[in-house]
Write an enzyme that holds these catalytic residues in place. Structure first.
Site, PDB file in Angstrom:
ATOM      1  N   TRP A 100      55.595  46.689  40.936  1.00 17.24           N
ATOM      2  CA  TRP A 100      54.188  46.892  40.556  1.00 17.24           C
ATOM      3  C   TRP A 100      53.946  48.313  40.085  1.00 17.24           C
ATOM      4  O   TRP A 100      53.226  48.544  39.109  1.00 17.24           O
ATOM      5  CB  TRP A 100      53.250  46.513  41.700  1.00 17.24           C
ATOM      6  CG  TRP A 100      53.324  45.058  42.034  1.00 17.24           C
ATOM      7  CD1 TRP A 100      53.719  44.497  43.204  1.00 17.24           C
ATOM      8  CD2 TRP A 100      52.992  43.953  41.169  1.00 17.24           C
ATOM      9  NE1 TRP A 100      53.673  43.121  43.128  1.00 17.24           N
ATOM     10  CE2 TRP A 100      53.224  42.764  41.893  1.00 17.24           C
ATOM     11  CE3 TRP A 100      52.525  43.859  39.854  1.00 17.24           C
ATOM     12  CZ2 TRP A 100      52.998  41.491  41.345  1.00 17.24           C
ATOM     13  CZ3 TRP A 100      52.313  42.596  39.307  1.00 17.24           C
ATOM     14  CH2 TRP A 100      52.547  41.434  40.049  1.00 17.24           C
ATOM     15  N   ASP A 170      47.319  51.988  44.223  1.00 17.11           N
ATOM     16  CA  ASP A 170      47.206  50.536  44.213  1.00 17.11           C
ATOM     17  C   ASP A 170      47.431  50.087  45.660  1.00 17.11           C
ATOM     18  O   ASP A 170      48.515  50.257  46.205  1.00 17.11           O
ATOM     19  CB  ASP A 170      48.300  49.960  43.292  1.00 17.11           C
ATOM     20  CG  ASP A 170      48.360  48.427  43.311  1.00 17.11           C
ATOM     21  OD1 ASP A 170      47.616  47.796  44.089  1.00 17.11           O
ATOM     22  OD2 ASP A 170      49.180  47.871  42.540  1.00 17.11           O
ATOM     23  N   LYS A 194      45.579  39.286  47.700  1.00 16.75           N
ATOM     24  CA  LYS A 194      46.588  39.450  48.729  1.00 16.75           C
ATOM     25  C   LYS A 194      45.965  39.412  50.130  1.00 16.75           C
ATOM     26  O   LYS A 194      46.479  38.761  51.020  1.00 16.75           O
ATOM     27  CB  LYS A 194      47.351  40.778  48.539  1.00 16.75           C
ATOM     28  CG  LYS A 194      47.962  40.949  47.161  1.00 16.75           C
ATOM     29  CD  LYS A 194      49.149  40.032  46.923  1.00 16.75           C
ATOM     30  CE  LYS A 194      49.432  39.771  45.460  1.00 16.75           C
ATOM     31  NZ  LYS A 194      49.886  40.936  44.700  1.00 16.75           N
TER      32      LYS A 194
HETATM   33  C1  LIG Z   1      50.061  41.242  43.334  1.00 20.24           C
HETATM   34  C2  LIG Z   1      50.020  42.687  43.025  1.00 20.24           C
HETATM   35  C3  LIG Z   1      49.579  43.164  41.792  1.00 20.24           C
HETATM   36  C4  LIG Z   1      49.154  42.244  40.653  1.00 20.24           C
HETATM   37  O1  LIG Z   1      48.003  41.570  40.970  1.00 20.24           O
HETATM   38  P1  LIG Z   1      47.285  40.611  39.911  1.00 20.24           P
HETATM   39  O2  LIG Z   1      45.962  40.362  40.566  1.00 20.24           O
HETATM   40  O3  LIG Z   1      48.138  39.411  39.769  1.00 20.24           O
HETATM   41  O4  LIG Z   1      47.161  41.354  38.641  1.00 20.24           O
HETATM   42  C5  LIG Z   1      49.550  44.525  41.587  1.00 20.24           C
HETATM   43  N1  LIG Z   1      49.915  45.373  42.554  1.00 20.24           N
HETATM   44  C6  LIG Z   1      50.350  44.954  43.748  1.00 20.24           C
HETATM   45  C7  LIG Z   1      50.741  45.944  44.796  1.00 20.24           C
HETATM   46  C8  LIG Z   1      50.405  43.597  44.027  1.00 20.24           C
HETATM   47  O5  LIG Z   1      50.843  43.174  45.227  1.00 20.24           O
END
Ligand SMILES: *Cc1c(COP(=O)(O)O)cnc(C)c1O
Length: 361
Positions: A100, A170, A194
């Site tokens: 990511w 993030d 998540k």
């Molecule tokens: C799942 C995830 C993403 C991507 O998320 P989307 O909503 O599918 O764009 C980005 N960063 C992390 C840390 C993730 O776990």
């Protein structure tokens, strides 16, 4: 029958929240309609989004000089939105600790000079590099991290020393799993699928001085933080139903005792699994111990056939989505806020039984 869902995302949500949403599906609090059917400009919806924001602010103790934005496009949209809005000098430093972070880094390189100042790719992202004295660029607009690495199961236990530069994080897969000091960041964001709600919604918590008209030329209106901040996340139709579910999860978290209580609970849950992985003669964890995530726990047996057999037998026993990410293999148990401790206890009991059946006496 509900299963124990160890998916990395979209992931398990509190059963109570789902039941409440089901009960309100046809008639939300006397409105005579579902939240899906109502105007985002209505009084009743305005209360939903305002309360969601207020509850999130309370949970995370978000300082007044930060804006909370409910946006869409998932976490991935932020990979572009961040550089478009924050790259005033067109320079940013990225710490690459997983797929990511790597995607975010690659996207930033489209808009300016993205520097990879640290990485753990040399060992399949199984650790967090020492970030106490990195070669931070003098003119960096920000330093970027992915705080919890969903795929690899590592987490920053201490934030990097950014040498005064703005920290952007993030937190998709550790959002609301423990308290955070928001003031240490310029921008925190996470896709909610998540740990908080339905896929598509992304929450951005951004310090006000970072919200300006001065964005990269060509930045679409929908990709400007300012337009969303000025319109309190209602510039256009927001992902209204998703935000409503997030709001319910915030209330659920408050009822659980807030983020201190969640941290305690999450530590207790993760310890059950990690302790077993450390003593097992069949299974082992794949990351450096001091960097272990509380949310995503990857593990292997060392044999691909046995891994596949385990995933299959586990699913048949009601423990689903334990297959590891395609880039790591093996297994991964994601044990987010809404995974009850019984789920982890029962999973470990099942693993012990599997170990007994698959190791020579
Ligand atoms: C799942 C995830 C993403 C991507 O998320 P989307 O909503 O599918 O764009 C980005 N960063 C992390 C840390 C993730 O776990």
């Amino acid at each position: 029958m509900r299963v124990y869902n160890f998916s990395a995302g979209p992931a398990v949500l509190p059963e109570e929240v789902l039941q409440e949403a089901a009960a309100e599906m046809l008639d939300y609090q006397g409105s005579g309609m579902s939240v899906m059917e109502m105007s985002h400009r209505s009084k009743v919806y305005d209360r939903i989004i305002k309360e969601a924001e207020a509850d999130l602010r309370e949970l995370m103790q978000i300082p007044d000089n930060y804006k909370v934005l409910f946006l869409q496009g998932g976490a991935s949209s932020q990979f572009a939105m961040i550089p478009m809005n924050l790259m005033k000098n067109k320079v940013a430093d990225y710490i690459v600790t997983g797929q990511w972070a790597k995607k975010a880094y690659q996207e930033a390189a489209v808009y300016g000079k993205a520097n990879k100042i640290a990485s753990s790719e040399d060992e399949t992202f199984s650790y967090i590099p020492d970030c106490s004295d990195l070669p931070i660029s003098e003119d960096a607009d920000y330093v970027y991290i992915c705080e919890n690495n969903t795929i690899y199961g590592t987490k920053f236990k201490t934030l990097p020393n950014t040498k005064g530069k703005t920290l952007v994080a993030d937190v998709s897969s550790c959002f609301l799993s423990e308290p955070v000091d928001v003031s240490k960041y310029g921008l925190i964001y996470g896709g909610v699928q998540k740990n908080i709600g339905p896929a598509g919604v992304v929450i951005v918590i951004i310090r006000e001085d970072l919200i300006t008209e001065d964005v990269l030329p060509g930045t679409p209106t929908m990709f400007r933080y300012k337009i969303h901040a000025d319109n309190e996340s209602l510039y256009n139709t927001p992902p209204a139903y998703g935000i409503y579910i997030c709001g319910k999860v915030f209330k659920w978290l408050k009822k659980q005792g807030g983020l201190e209580a969640m941290k305690e609970y999450n530590e207790k849950k993760a310890k059950i699994l990690y302790d077993y992985l450390d003593e097992s003669s069949l299974f082992r964890g794949t990351v450096r111990k001091e960097d272990r995530s509380l949310m995503n726990v990857p593990f292997v047996t060392g044999s691909e056939e046995l891994d596949a057999e385990f995933v299959k037998e586990a699913a048949a026993a009601g423990f689903v989505n334990l297959k590891g990410h395609r880039s790591v293999g093996g297994m991964r148990a994601s044990i987010y806020n809404a995974m009850p401790i019984e789920g982890v206890e029962k999973l470990v009991a099942f693993m012990k039984e599997f170990e007994k059946n698959h190791t020579e006496a």
